[in-house]
Scaffold this motif. Structure first.
Motif, short mmCIF file in Angstrom:
data_model
loop_
_atom_site.label_atom_id
_atom_site.label_comp_id
_atom_site.label_asym_id
_atom_site.label_seq_id
_atom_site.Cartn_x
_atom_site.Cartn_y
_atom_site.Cartn_z
N TYR A 136 -8.79 -7.20 12.61
CA TYR A 136 -8.76 -7.16 11.15
C TYR A 136 -8.15 -8.46 10.66
O TYR A 136 -7.07 -8.87 11.12
N ASP A 137 -8.83 -9.10 9.74
CA ASP A 137 -8.35 -10.35 9.13
C ASP A 137 -8.56 -10.19 7.63
O ASP A 137 -9.58 -10.62 7.09
N GLN A 138 -7.57 -9.59 6.98
CA GLN A 138 -7.77 -9.09 5.62
C GLN A 138 -7.27 -10.05 4.55
O GLN A 138 -6.25 -10.70 4.71
N ASP A 139 -7.97 -10.07 3.45
CA ASP A 139 -7.54 -10.87 2.29
C ASP A 139 -6.35 -10.24 1.59
O ASP A 139 -5.66 -10.90 0.81
N GLU A 140 -6.13 -8.95 1.84
CA GLU A 140 -5.03 -8.25 1.16
C GLU A 140 -3.89 -8.00 2.15
O GLU A 140 -4.10 -7.87 3.35
N ASN A 141 -2.69 -7.92 1.62
CA ASN A 141 -1.57 -7.41 2.39
C ASN A 141 -1.76 -5.92 2.60
O ASN A 141 -2.43 -5.25 1.81
N GLU A 142 -1.16 -5.41 3.64
CA GLU A 142 -1.27 -3.96 3.91
C GLU A 142 0.10 -3.40 4.28
O GLU A 142 0.77 -3.91 5.19
N TRP A 143 0.49 -2.35 3.57
CA TRP A 143 1.69 -1.60 3.93
C TRP A 143 1.22 -0.27 4.49
O TRP A 143 0.48 0.45 3.81
N GLY A 144 1.56 0.02 5.72
CA GLY A 144 1.03 1.21 6.38
C GLY A 144 2.13 2.13 6.86
O GLY A 144 3.15 1.67 7.38
N LEU A 145 1.91 3.43 6.68
CA LEU A 145 2.89 4.46 7.04
C LEU A 145 2.16 5.55 7.83
O LEU A 145 1.10 6.01 7.40
N VAL A 146 2.70 5.93 8.97
CA VAL A 146 2.13 7.05 9.72
C VAL A 146 2.78 8.35 9.20
O VAL A 146 3.99 8.55 9.35
#
Lengths: 104, 104
Positions: free
Chosen positions: A44-54
């Protein structure tokens, strides 16, 4: 009002991604996995930041520098835009529920 | 990596709000409550939209049109900017963990 744990199928043959909210700045997504992982050498090489929570379950995120993070229920991390990453493993024995917030 | 359920005190005499992430467009906050509520006739009237999810526990959100929503674990809702609301009740017997995402 909705519940984040509702409408979870008994079997998840393919990862299920559902947008819960979206505007020009953010997108909140629920992702259901069970044993799926990113294809080898697929990043994954995303233009957006990602905050991820399980929210439930377990998965492993790998970065292109070789480091990896195993996330269990309640664990969260922040992945800046264009920080290459992949999901190398998700628990095959139960559904993993991810909350992902993509933002500018 | 951090865990959203870590560092929860045994007693919550006052609501505890903690920014997990912030930029110009969004703010992700963890809120811990145990029995707290908004003062009577005190309304939140926010410039930002708020997407809120109860990760654990239970609380009631009231709107100024008199409607109210009881949220249990996993329930989420979206509160548009300037939609006046208050928290009329949170479970006094256990900690309620809220995830609040404020966004433009």
């Amino acid at each position: 009002m909705n519940n984040i744990f509702s409408s979870i199928p008994a079997d998840i043959p393919m990862e299920i991604c559902e947008d819960l909210l979206q505007n020009e700045h953010i997108r909140i997504e629920r992702i259901l996995s069970q044993g799926q992982s990113s294809p080898p050498d697929s990043w994954y090489d995303q233009d957006e930041n990602e905050w991820g929570l399980v929210l439930k379950g377990s998965g492993i995120v790998v970065y292109d520098d070789g480091s990896q993070v195993k996330l269990e229920t309640g664990d969260y991390l922040n992945i800046p835009a264009h920080k290459k990453h992949r999901v190398s493993w998700t628990d095959p024995d139960r559904v993993t529920v991810w909350l992902a917030i993509f933002y500018n």
